[in-house]
Design a protein around this motif. Structure first.
Motif, PDB file in Angstrom:
ATOM      1  N   MET A  15     -72.573  42.959  80.274  1.00 14.43           N
ATOM      2  CA  MET A  15     -73.173  44.009  79.467  1.00 14.43           C
ATOM      3  C   MET A  15     -73.116  43.614  78.003  1.00 14.43           C
ATOM      4  SD  MET A  15     -70.117  46.845  79.525  1.00 14.43           S
ATOM      5  CE  MET A  15     -69.849  46.687  81.270  1.00 14.43           C
ATOM      6  N   GLY A  16     -73.990  44.203  77.237  1.00 14.92           N
ATOM      7  CA  GLY A  16     -73.976  43.991  75.805  1.00 14.92           C
ATOM      8  C   GLY A  16     -72.888  44.808  75.146  1.00 14.92           C
ATOM      9  N   TYR A  17     -72.656  44.530  73.893  1.00 18.70           N
ATOM     10  CA  TYR A  17     -71.617  45.205  73.128  1.00 18.70           C
ATOM     11  C   TYR A  17     -71.839  46.717  73.092  1.00 18.70           C
ATOM     12  CZ  TYR A  17     -68.457  46.153  69.238  1.00 18.70           C
ATOM     13  OH  TYR A  17     -67.467  46.644  68.458  1.00 18.70           O
ATOM     14  N   GLU A  18     -73.056  47.137  72.786  1.00 14.97           N
ATOM     15  CA  GLU A  18     -73.369  48.568  72.720  1.00 14.97           C
ATOM     16  C   GLU A  18     -73.127  49.241  74.074  1.00 14.97           C
ATOM     17  OE1 GLU A  18     -74.247  50.161  69.968  1.00 14.97           O
ATOM     18  OE2 GLU A  18     -74.272  48.329  68.766  1.00 14.97           O
ATOM     19  N   GLN A  19     -73.552  48.581  75.130  1.00  8.93           N
ATOM     20  CA  GLN A  19     -73.366  49.121  76.480  1.00  8.93           C
ATOM     21  C   GLN A  19     -71.875  49.217  76.811  1.00  8.93           C
ATOM     22  OE1 GLN A  19     -75.182  46.743  79.547  1.00  8.93           O
ATOM     23  NE2 GLN A  19     -75.054  48.370  81.056  1.00  8.93           N
ATOM     24  N   PHE A  20     -71.098  48.217  76.403  1.00  4.23           N
ATOM     25  CA  PHE A  20     -69.659  48.257  76.627  1.00  4.23           C
ATOM     26  C   PHE A  20     -69.048  49.483  75.956  1.00  4.23           C
ATOM     27  CE2 PHE A  20     -65.390  47.461  75.038  1.00  4.23           C
ATOM     28  CZ  PHE A  20     -64.709  47.278  76.230  1.00  4.23           C
ATOM     29  N   GLU A  22     -70.414  52.267  75.170  1.00  4.49           N
ATOM     30  CA  GLU A  22     -70.847  53.488  75.853  1.00  4.49           C
ATOM     31  C   GLU A  22     -70.172  53.666  77.214  1.00  4.49           C
ATOM     32  OE1 GLU A  22     -75.094  53.282  76.149  1.00  4.49           O
ATOM     33  OE2 GLU A  22     -75.342  53.120  73.985  1.00  4.49           O
ATOM     34  N   GLN A  23     -69.853  52.565  77.903  1.00  3.52           N
ATOM     35  CA  GLN A  23     -69.428  52.667  79.298  1.00  3.52           C
ATOM     36  C   GLN A  23     -67.971  52.312  79.580  1.00  3.52           C
ATOM     37  OE1 GLN A  23     -72.156  50.510  81.784  1.00  3.52           O
ATOM     38  NE2 GLN A  23     -73.904  51.691  81.097  1.00  3.52           N
ATOM     39  N   PHE A  24     -67.225  51.839  78.598  1.00  2.00           N
ATOM     40  CA  PHE A  24     -65.856  51.385  78.855  1.00  2.00           C
ATOM     41  C   PHE A  24     -65.016  52.447  79.557  1.00  2.00           C
ATOM     42  CE2 PHE A  24     -61.398  51.229  77.435  1.00  2.00           C
ATOM     43  CZ  PHE A  24     -61.015  50.061  78.061  1.00  2.00           C
ATOM     44  N   VAL A  25     -64.952  53.638  78.995  1.00  2.00           N
ATOM     45  CA  VAL A  25     -64.114  54.690  79.569  1.00  2.00           C
ATOM     46  C   VAL A  25     -64.584  55.051  80.978  1.00  2.00           C
ATOM     47  CG1 VAL A  25     -63.319  57.072  79.303  1.00  2.00           C
ATOM     48  CG2 VAL A  25     -63.471  55.585  77.301  1.00  2.00           C
ATOM     49  N   SER A  26     -65.900  55.171  81.165  1.00  5.36           N
ATOM     50  CA  SER A  26     -66.394  55.538  82.496  1.00  5.36           C
ATOM     51  C   SER A  26     -66.177  54.420  83.507  1.00  5.36           C
ATOM     52  CB  SER A  26     -67.872  55.949  82.438  1.00  5.36           C
ATOM     53  OG  SER A  26     -68.678  54.885  82.020  1.00  5.36           O
ATOM     54  N   ILE A  27     -66.298  53.166  83.092  1.00  5.33           N
ATOM     55  CA  ILE A  27     -66.015  52.053  84.013  1.00  5.33           C
ATOM     56  C   ILE A  27     -64.566  52.112  84.463  1.00  5.33           C
ATOM     57  CG2 ILE A  27     -65.712  49.539  84.173  1.00  5.33           C
ATOM     58  CD1 ILE A  27     -68.193  49.288  82.348  1.00  5.33           C
ATOM     59  N   ALA A 175     -60.495  56.935  73.188  1.00  2.00           N
ATOM     60  CA  ALA A 175     -61.436  57.392  72.158  1.00  2.00           C
ATOM     61  C   ALA A 175     -61.210  56.636  70.845  1.00  2.00           C
ATOM     62  CB  ALA A 175     -61.293  58.889  71.939  1.00  2.00           C
ATOM     63  N   GLU A 176     -59.953  56.422  70.473  1.00  2.00           N
ATOM     64  CA  GLU A 176     -59.643  55.682  69.246  1.00  2.00           C
ATOM     65  C   GLU A 176     -60.109  54.232  69.362  1.00  2.00           C
ATOM     66  OE1 GLU A 176     -55.710  54.310  66.674  1.00  2.00           O
ATOM     67  OE2 GLU A 176     -55.485  55.779  68.272  1.00  2.00           O
ATOM     68  N   PHE A 177     -59.896  53.622  70.514  1.00  5.28           N
ATOM     69  CA  PHE A 177     -60.337  52.249  70.767  1.00  5.28           C
ATOM     70  C   PHE A 177     -61.843  52.143  70.578  1.00  5.28           C
ATOM     71  CE2 PHE A 177     -61.793  49.195  74.138  1.00  5.28           C
ATOM     72  CZ  PHE A 177     -61.353  48.024  73.526  1.00  5.28           C
ATOM     73  N   ILE A 178     -62.595  53.049  71.199  1.00  2.00           N
ATOM     74  CA  ILE A 178     -64.053  53.032  71.111  1.00  2.00           C
ATOM     75  C   ILE A 178     -64.512  53.324  69.685  1.00  2.00           C
ATOM     76  CG2 ILE A 178     -66.166  54.186  71.898  1.00  2.00           C
ATOM     77  CD1 ILE A 178     -64.858  52.220  73.924  1.00  2.00           C
ATOM     78  N   THR A 179     -63.865  54.269  69.025  1.00  2.00           N
ATOM     79  CA  THR A 179     -64.231  54.595  67.643  1.00  2.00           C
ATOM     80  C   THR A 179     -64.066  53.391  66.733  1.00  2.00           C
ATOM     81  OG1 THR A 179     -63.639  56.917  67.959  1.00  2.00           O
ATOM     82  CG2 THR A 179     -63.712  56.104  65.690  1.00  2.00           C
ATOM     83  N   LYS A 182     -66.894  51.064  67.470  1.00  2.00           N
ATOM     84  CA  LYS A 182     -68.168  51.584  66.954  1.00  2.00           C
ATOM     85  C   LYS A 182     -68.285  51.345  65.460  1.00  2.00           C
ATOM     86  CE  LYS A 182     -69.325  55.250  70.194  1.00  2.00           C
ATOM     87  NZ  LYS A 182     -69.445  56.703  70.397  1.00  2.00           N
ATOM     88  N   GLY A 183     -67.176  51.404  64.764  1.00  4.57           N
ATOM     89  CA  GLY A 183     -67.189  51.183  63.330  1.00  4.57           C
ATOM     90  C   GLY A 183     -67.521  49.767  62.948  1.00  4.57           C
ATOM     91  N   TRP A 184     -67.511  48.902  63.914  1.00  5.38           N
ATOM     92  CA  TRP A 184     -67.765  47.478  63.660  1.00  5.38           C
ATOM     93  C   TRP A 184     -69.212  47.103  63.908  1.00  5.38           C
ATOM     94  CZ3 TRP A 184     -67.280  43.155  67.520  1.00  5.38           C
ATOM     95  CH2 TRP A 184     -67.381  41.927  66.894  1.00  5.38           C
ATOM     96  N   ASN A 185     -69.865  47.784  64.842  1.00  2.00           N
ATOM     97  CA  ASN A 185     -71.220  47.350  65.234  1.00  2.00           C
ATOM     98  C   ASN A 185     -72.259  47.674  64.202  1.00  2.00           C
ATOM     99  OD1 ASN A 185     -71.412  50.113  65.610  1.00  2.00           O
ATOM    100  ND2 ASN A 185     -72.038  49.970  67.732  1.00  2.00           N
TER     101      ASN A 185
END
Length: 185
Positions: A15-20, A22-27, A175-179, A182-185
């Motif tokens: 998966m791409g970075y954006e997809q990761f 969006e989907q990390f927690v659900s995976i 949530a903190e991990f994803i946030t 997200k701040g990097w992309n």
């Protein structure tokens, strides 16, 4: 195994970075609920060259890790075919977001549990990048998965996945991990 890629265009497997993001927690949640994984791991390595890259690509490392992880671990690995200023600190950004930026550096494997919305029991296995033989490095990666699996079964699914001396205390919320990512992309 999931490849996380920074490249544009056709991505192949993974998966791409954006997809990761969006989907990390659900995976993680889906794999836990379906019994596809009890814990998770990242492999951080130099994606452009180096013995770990050779071990994964040329010495059947991906196949060996896939077979070894089975239904115990979902393994995420960071892959990029486009090495530029945006991608050079890819590993460091992920490690910082996990809260291990000061304790680890590539190449390494990082195992963790996801429980009640947080990333817990983060364990770091340093990969010997001084070894020049990719077959030996592939065997080392396989050994680390075996060690983490053995400890998980001996001590229970939510036990640390490594010797306590290498266990990073505390946790980071998903949530903190994803946030942070997200701040990097």
């Amino acid at each position: 195994m999931y490849a996380i890629q920074m490249q544009a265009g056709p991505r192949g497997l993974g998966m791409g970075y954006e997809q990761f993001i969006e989907q990390f927690v659900s995976i993680c949640q889906e794999h836990l609920e379906a019994g596809c994984a009890k814990a998770f791991a990242f492999v951080f390595y130099d994606m452009a060259h180096g013995v770990v890259r050779q071990a994964l690509h040329d010495a059947s490392g991906f196949r060996l890790l896939h077979e070894r992880t089975g239904k115990d671990f979902t393994l995420f690995y960071l892959h990029s075919s486009a090495i530029d200023a945006y991608c050079q600190d890819f590993n460091e950004r992920f490690m910082s977001a996990l809260g291990i930026g000061d304790q680890a550096s590539p190449p390494c494997m990082v195992f963790f549990h996801v429980h009640n919305g947080s990333i817990q029991d983060v364990s770091i296995y340093d990969i010997d990048d001084q070894t020049e033989d990719p077959v030996l490095v592939a065997a080392e990666l396989e050994q680390y998965v075996g060690q983490a699996k053995k400890l998980m079964y001996e001590q229970g699914n939510l036990a640390p996945l490594f010797d306590v001396r290498k266990l990073i205390p505390g946790f980071v919320s998903c949530a903190e991990f994803i946030t942070k990512l997200k701040g990097w992309n």
